[in-house]
Design a protein around this motif. Structure first.
Motif, PDB file in Angstrom:
ATOM      1  N   GLU A   4     -38.301  37.911 -13.344  1.00  0.00           N
ATOM      2  CA  GLU A   4     -38.961  39.007 -13.752  1.00  0.00           C
ATOM      3  C   GLU A   4     -38.646  40.494 -13.147  1.00  0.00           C
ATOM      4  OE1 GLU A   4     -41.088  39.390 -16.331  1.00  0.00           O
ATOM      5  OE2 GLU A   4     -41.533  37.399 -16.808  1.00  0.00           O
ATOM      6  N   ARG A 102     -47.295  41.151 -19.804  1.00  0.00           N
ATOM      7  CA  ARG A 102     -47.081  40.140 -18.686  1.00  0.00           C
ATOM      8  C   ARG A 102     -48.570  40.434 -18.110  1.00  0.00           C
ATOM      9  NH1 ARG A 102     -41.159  41.878 -16.556  1.00  0.00           N
ATOM     10  NH2 ARG A 102     -42.207  44.202 -16.724  1.00  0.00           N
ATOM     11  N   CYS A 135     -48.890  45.584 -15.127  1.00  0.00           N
ATOM     12  CA  CYS A 135     -48.168  44.750 -14.196  1.00  0.00           C
ATOM     13  C   CYS A 135     -47.436  45.732 -13.258  1.00  0.00           C
ATOM     14  CB  CYS A 135     -47.074  43.793 -14.749  1.00  0.00           C
ATOM     15  SG  CYS A 135     -45.707  44.558 -15.117  1.00  0.00           S
TER      16      CYS A 135
END
Length: 460
Positions: A4, A102, A135
């Protein structure tokens, strides 16, 4: 193994920040590694300590740890850790990032993300907990976005497009400007004017080196802040069609390029600086207005912009002064009207063919300058323009040439001979004159002297 990291999401603040990170790190975001994020974070902290940026950050992140001089070092460090390292935090149960979907790791307010309200002013929110769920990666990217902006009329001005390559290229122009100011030791960022001019001038520069294999898209120039009493938001749209036109002009023949360059260069207006500004030239960057760029961007603020763009031809492409006759260029007009206004190609070719026929047969071929003079020196209403065409038709018939009814209808965009008025006949007249002046200037320039005298006489 895929990991990520920050990425383009389609949200302007996030995408502008990602583009800045790509420029600084010298690689695309999909190649960012954890050590790249740490390197970028250390750089940002150092940059935001600069005196020239501290004040500017206030209009991006009001009362935040970046710019609030009243908070302690401990709270400042805690704030910076949150906004740059939240991707290491545990996910918030049941919440997802509003930008990338996310798992959310932080609930943000206007300290952390522009255009939000303060944490204490939110009266309703999911689960009764105020804040925008994001996020850590998107939150981090947003912290870099101020370096993608110019200060214009006291507010940040920056780019967004749905194409990351284009966003990256446009953002790079402003990022490099900020870098130069920082490297030069400037203690104050210049406050520019004329956002429309700045945006279109930037687009011109970027398109000069933007690869043919890279996609174009509609662009948005965002001019926004929530510093002060409330959010202040404005966006300027530059459609893909305009960018395609500007890019195509650069590969056309010299006459087309020269005509367009003349339009741009003569449209610049130098602002008159007051004495205070004049004394601080080292700190302030005088900004200039370009009437052509301003008019173009204003057109695209209209709902019916494809029709409004036709007015640009009359105001900028039709050169009415003798010293600028040589810049009348039908090919440039045709390209603009096709690509930007969506005007039918067959109609434009018909207008050109009839204008050529009148010019070559009657004006140049038979020394009948009246067909140019009467059209140039008198504004025509529709019925007067139709009488002009009837006279032209009769004279051409005497020469063994006939204009077909179908061509006249196509030229005037009429469905049949019973239509009583053409909605844009004045554009047709302008295009006639642009082509006539172009042909006469190339083949019988002496005829323009007579036109000049007639024009002067009419004016006086």
């Amino acid at each position: 193994m895929c990991h990520e990291t920050v990425k383009y999401t389609g949200e302007p603040f996030v995408d502008a920040g990602v583009a800045v990170m790509e420029h600084h790190l010298g690689k695309p975001c999909e190649d960012f590694k954890p050590e790249d994020l740490e390197k970028a974070a250390r750089w940002l902290i150092k940059i935001y300590e600069r005196k020239s940026l501290k004040g500017y950050l206030t209009i991006h992140f009001p009362n935040s740890g970046w710019c609030n001089a009243t908070i302690s070092k401990e709270k400042k460090a805690e704030y910076i850790n949150k906004v740059l390292q939240a991707y290491n935090f545990e996910p918030i149960s049941g919440r997802e990032c509003v930008y990338c979907h996310r798992p959310a790791q932080f609930l943000a307010d206007r300290q952390h993300i522009p255009m939000l309200t303060g944490a204490s002013t939110i009266i309703t929110s999911p689960g009764g907990v105020p804040g925008l769920p994001v996020c850590g990666y998107c939150l981090m990217a947003i912290q870099f976005y101020p370096l993608a902006t110019l200060k214009c009329q006291g507010k940040p001005l920056f780019w967004w497009t749905p194409e990351p390559d284009l966003t990256y290229s446009l953002t790079g122009e402003y990022f490099r400007e900020i870098e130069k100011l920082i490297d030069g030791g400037s203690d104050k960022l210049p406050n520019l004017s004329w956002p429309k001019t700045i945006l279109l001038d930037t687009a011109q520069k970027v398109l000069a080196s933007y690869g043919d294999d890279k996609p174009l898209a509609d662009c948005i120039g965002l001019h926004v802040t929530n510093y002060g009493a409330g959010p202040d938001y404005h966006q300027y749209r530059l459609p893909k069609e305009l960018l395609e036109f500007l890019k195509l002009v650069r590969v056309k023949d010299e006459a087309v390029r020269s005509a367009h360059t003349h339009i741009i260069e003569t449209a610049w207006v130098k602002d008159k600086n007051n004495k205070k500004q004049a004394k601080s030239q080292e700190k302030e960057t005088p900004s200039r207005r370009n009437k052509y760029f301003e008019a173009l961007v204003e057109v695209f603020e209209q709902a019916n912009w494809s029709e409004k763009t036709k007015e640009i031809v009359h105001n900028f492409y039709f050169h009415k002064k003798p010293e600028t006759f040589q810049y009348n260029n039908f090919a440039l007009c045709k390209l603009f009207l096709e690509k930007v206004a969506g005007m039918d190609k067959q109609r434009l070719e018909t207008i050109k063919r009839i204008a050529d026929q009148v010019t070559n047969t009657l004006i140049i071929g038979n020394n009948e300058t009246k067909w140019l003079n009467s059209l140039f020196n008198h504004e025509h209403k529709f019925h007067e323009f139709m009488r002009y065409l009837i006279r032209v038709q009769k004279r051409l018939a005497e020469k063994g040439q006939v204009l077909s009814l179908d061509d006249i209808l196509i030229m005037l965009d009429l469905s049949n001979e019973e239509d009583t008025v053409s909605k844009d006949f004045s554009l047709v007249r302008d295009l006639f004159l642009i082509r006539m002046l172009e042909l006469v200037g190339k083949n019988r320039k002496d005829m323009l002297n007579e036109l000049e005298l007639t024009s002067d006489t009419e004016t006086n």
